[in-house]
Write a protein that holds these residues in place. Structure first.
Motif, PDB file in Angstrom:
ATOM      1  N   GLY A   7      49.781  23.839  68.601  1.00  0.00           N
ATOM      2  CA  GLY A   7      48.842  23.703  67.499  1.00  0.00           C
ATOM      3  C   GLY A   7      47.909  22.534  67.695  1.00  0.00           C
ATOM      4  O   GLY A   7      48.174  21.623  68.485  1.00  0.00           O
ATOM      5  N   ILE A  36      47.348  27.806  68.392  1.00  0.00           N
ATOM      6  CA  ILE A  36      47.076  28.102  66.987  1.00  0.00           C
ATOM      7  C   ILE A  36      46.153  27.023  66.422  1.00  0.00           C
ATOM      8  O   ILE A  36      46.607  25.941  66.015  1.00  0.00           O
ATOM      9  CB  ILE A  36      48.372  28.192  66.157  1.00  0.00           C
ATOM     10  CG1 ILE A  36      49.328  29.212  66.773  1.00  0.00           C
ATOM     11  CG2 ILE A  36      48.044  28.547  64.708  1.00  0.00           C
ATOM     12  CD1 ILE A  36      50.599  29.429  65.967  1.00  0.00           C
ATOM     13  N   ALA A  38      44.212  24.832  63.891  1.00  0.00           N
ATOM     14  CA  ALA A  38      44.530  24.500  62.503  1.00  0.00           C
ATOM     15  C   ALA A  38      43.346  24.779  61.586  1.00  0.00           C
ATOM     16  O   ALA A  38      42.179  24.632  61.973  1.00  0.00           O
ATOM     17  CB  ALA A  38      44.924  23.034  62.406  1.00  0.00           C
ATOM     18  N   GLN A  41      44.254  20.126  58.981  1.00  0.00           N
ATOM     19  CA  GLN A  41      45.370  19.312  59.441  1.00  0.00           C
ATOM     20  C   GLN A  41      45.658  18.197  58.436  1.00  0.00           C
ATOM     21  O   GLN A  41      44.733  17.523  57.969  1.00  0.00           O
ATOM     22  CB  GLN A  41      45.074  18.717  60.815  1.00  0.00           C
ATOM     23  CG  GLN A  41      45.144  19.740  61.941  1.00  0.00           C
ATOM     24  CD  GLN A  41      45.048  19.089  63.300  1.00  0.00           C
ATOM     25  OE1 GLN A  41      44.025  18.536  63.644  1.00  0.00           O
ATOM     26  NE2 GLN A  41      46.117  19.142  64.073  1.00  0.00           N
ATOM     27  N   GLU A  75      46.862  30.262  61.253  1.00  0.00           N
ATOM     28  CA  GLU A  75      46.542  29.209  60.284  1.00  0.00           C
ATOM     29  C   GLU A  75      45.140  29.370  59.719  1.00  0.00           C
ATOM     30  O   GLU A  75      44.895  29.084  58.542  1.00  0.00           O
ATOM     31  CB  GLU A  75      46.725  27.835  60.932  1.00  0.00           C
ATOM     32  CG  GLU A  75      48.187  27.515  61.216  1.00  0.00           C
ATOM     33  CD  GLU A  75      48.421  26.103  61.709  1.00  0.00           C
ATOM     34  OE1 GLU A  75      47.439  25.343  61.894  1.00  0.00           O
ATOM     35  OE2 GLU A  75      49.596  25.737  61.908  1.00  0.00           O
ATOM     36  N   SER A  83      47.543  23.067  56.985  1.00  0.00           N
ATOM     37  CA  SER A  83      48.319  23.639  58.092  1.00  0.00           C
ATOM     38  C   SER A  83      49.528  22.767  58.407  1.00  0.00           C
ATOM     39  O   SER A  83      49.512  21.961  59.345  1.00  0.00           O
ATOM     40  CB  SER A  83      47.428  23.782  59.330  1.00  0.00           C
ATOM     41  OG  SER A  83      46.327  24.623  59.057  1.00  0.00           O
ATOM     42  N   THR A  85      52.915  22.143  60.042  1.00  0.00           N
ATOM     43  CA  THR A  85      53.556  22.693  61.234  1.00  0.00           C
ATOM     44  C   THR A  85      54.836  23.439  60.903  1.00  0.00           C
ATOM     45  O   THR A  85      55.119  24.497  61.470  1.00  0.00           O
ATOM     46  CB  THR A  85      53.833  21.567  62.242  1.00  0.00           C
ATOM     47  OG1 THR A  85      52.589  20.980  62.635  1.00  0.00           O
ATOM     48  CG2 THR A  85      54.553  22.092  63.469  1.00  0.00           C
ATOM     49  N   THR A  88      54.203  26.977  59.866  1.00  0.00           N
ATOM     50  CA  THR A  88      53.765  27.815  60.987  1.00  0.00           C
ATOM     51  C   THR A  88      54.935  28.168  61.893  1.00  0.00           C
ATOM     52  O   THR A  88      55.087  29.328  62.306  1.00  0.00           O
ATOM     53  CB  THR A  88      52.674  27.095  61.787  1.00  0.00           C
ATOM     54  OG1 THR A  88      51.538  26.872  60.940  1.00  0.00           O
ATOM     55  CG2 THR A  88      52.248  27.919  62.994  1.00  0.00           C
TER      56      THR A  88
END
Length: 207
Positions: A7, A36, A38, A41, A75, A83, A85, A88
């Motif tokens: 990510g 992925i 974001a 963040q 995301e 987002s 983690t 996800t």
């Protein structure tokens, strides 16, 4: 089967990201790596990023032709959400099934802060952490952090060589903001995949 989740903002993606992902595959640490980008963040809510579609498109261009690398819009499809983690990783575990191991790919700097993240304990107890390290860069700090996380959470941590890439997405953006063409910038030209450079110029990103 082990899936590595990579990510980040990827604003823009550069060869350092791609080289680390390929090293994870080549070293046998994961069978597949999923990038992925974001949406928002948690640690960068005060910074404006390039549009998510552009960042995703740049990742796709950067990994084009790499069979074991892919990009996910997971995301970005939840653009209204921060987002985190842990959310996800749990979603990826559900998507790929319990027979698949999910691993989080981290650079050294992020790894040193992982214990401060939202629901860090859950991340560290449930998922493998793959850390990209390079000789001479914060080795003592990384070793101390690894010992702490193993003792505190029973974390499963794997080291992988992180090719020495002395550039960051921030430096790339700064070069462009300084009105230096990404094509004429010696520091950037070798670190941005050609198709990504063409995309940045075509879309006028970061100007």
């Amino acid at each position: 089967m082990r899936i590595g989740i990579f990510g980040g903002s990827f604003d823009p993606v550069h060869l350092g990201h791609v080289k680390l992902a390929k090293e994870v595959i080549e070293s046998g640490c994961a069978d597949r790596v999923v990038f992925i980008p974001a949406a928002k963040q948690p640690f960068k809510l005060d910074r404006k990023m390039a549009d998510g579609t552009d960042r995703l498109n740049m990742v796709k261009l950067a990994i084009e032709g790499e069979d074991n690398l892919e990009a996910s819009s997971y995301e970005l499809d939840r653009a209204g959400e921060i987002s985190y983690t842990v959310n996800t990783l749990n979603a990826m575990q559900e998507f790929y099934g319990q027979d698949t191991e999910i691993a989080l790919i981290q650079g050294a700097d992020s790894f040193l802060q992982i214990h401060t993240w939202t629901r860090a304990e859950e991340i560290l107890k449930k998922f493998i952490i793959i850390v990209g390290v390079r000789p001479g860069y914060k080795e003592d700090e990384v070793a101390a952090q690894e010992e702490f996380l193993k003792n505190e959470y029973g974390a499963r941590i794997i080291h992988v060589d992180n090719p020495c890439v002395n550039i960051s997405s921030t430096e790339i953006r700064d070069e462009i903001l300084a009105e230096q063409s990404v094509i004429s910038c010696d520091g950037c030209i070798n670190m941005i995949p050609e198709k990504v450079k063409e995309y940045i110029i075509e879309k006028g990103l970061y100007n």
